[in-house]
Scaffold this active site. Structure first.
Site: not given
Length: 312
Positions: A14, A36, A91, A169
């Site tokens: 995402i 990361s 989210k 999800d």
């Protein structure tokens, strides 16, 4: 006005598909760092293994967008707030309601901006549907949110672990639209949750809702991760005055009685960052927890069913 210096924590799908390109083209933000654990980067932007390393090396970061899996967001967000950063949460904003409530209170106590994003709400067709139902009322809403988990979460085993949400999800995107367009708050009345024999989160969910609306509308949702072919991200609605409404393609198109009345390109994340810039300028937070509460309630009242094992 100077750009807000922002960093991204977590460079999964995402972040790469949405956050990075949207930030790159937004005149209100400058991307000054990424973290990361896998060592991924983005062009010439400095990349770090941990947020702590990033904060030490780039102290002028103003805000962070947390795009990690939900089970670790609480600790990362608290660390960011302690470091004096404002926070945008992908989210779902946290793994539990208690964690979410704590972040809201903690950010407020520290004077930091907290933005819990629900990207599917940021569509003109959703706003138009909300206005329509506020005027006409609701007789029924049937939600179908069905997609192929192998396409949208390829090889991502975290979605099957406790705290990974499973089919909720994507399903929480539908619920975020649902709570926005409903004239009265919905409540989970019952739920059937289907779990693969070898997994800890559901692959399918069928929900029935009630509401405080005296008209007693029929409200249902069908979420499934086993859909083949095109995604089914839509809501079939009958208004109180008898109009047939379809809100589809993830909330980007509104059709009334067979005629498209709103159709806009999918620019949800562009609108999220416009909103975040507004919140930063005003020093305000936006932390609606209604979609997360519906997921939690579904898990509380849900009846468990078992299906075949799932493997990639």
């Amino acid at each position: 006005m100077a750009k807000h210096k922002i960093a991204i924590i977590g460079l999964g799908k995402i972040a790469q598909d949405q956050h990075l390109p949207v930030i790159d083209k937004n005149s209100d933000f400058e991307l000054v760092g990424v973290t990361s654990q896998r060592g991924l980067g983005h062009g010439a932007v400095p990349s770090f293994k941990t947020p702590a390393e990033m904060y030490a090396a780039v102290p002028d970061i103003e805000a962070v967008a947390i795009c990690t899996p939900p089970d670790v967001r609480h600790a990362i967000a608290r660390q960011a707030i302690d470091a004096g950063k404002d926070v945008l949460l992908e989210k779902p904003p946290a793994a539990t309601l208690a964690e979410f409530a704590d972040l809201e209170a903690y950010a407020a106590s520290k004077g930091r901006v907290l933005f819990a994003t629900w990207h599917s709400q940021f569509n003109p067709a959703v706003d138009a549907t909300k206005a329509l139902l506020a005027e006409a009322g609701v007789k029924s809403i049937r939600i179908e949110w069905r997609e192929d988990v192998k396409k949208w979460h390829p090889g991502q085993d975290w979605v099957w672990e406790p705290g990974g949400f499973g089919v909720f999800d994507p399903g929480i995107n539908a619920l975020s639209i649902f709570v926005k367009i409903m004239p009265t708050p919905p409540f989970v009345k019952s739920a059937e949750l289907t779990y693969p024999a070898n997994r800890q989160t559901p692959i399918g969910a069928k929900l029935v809702f009630s509401s405080a609306d005296p008209a007693n509308p029929t409200l249902t949702a069908d979420f499934d991760w086993r859909e083949q072919g095109d995604e089914k991200w839509h809501m079939m609605i009958e208004t109180g005055d008898g109009r047939r409404v379809r809100l589809y393609k993830g909330g980007t198109i509104l059709e009334i009685d067979g005629k498209i009345v709103v159709e806009a390109p999918s620019e949800e994340y562009e609108r999220i960052y416009v909103r975040f810039a507004e919140l930063l300028d005003k020093r305000e937070s936006d932390v609606d927890g209604a979609p997360l509460r519906l997921v939690a309630d579904a898990m509380l009242v849900g009846r468990r069913q078992t299906t075949d094992a799932f493997d990639w």
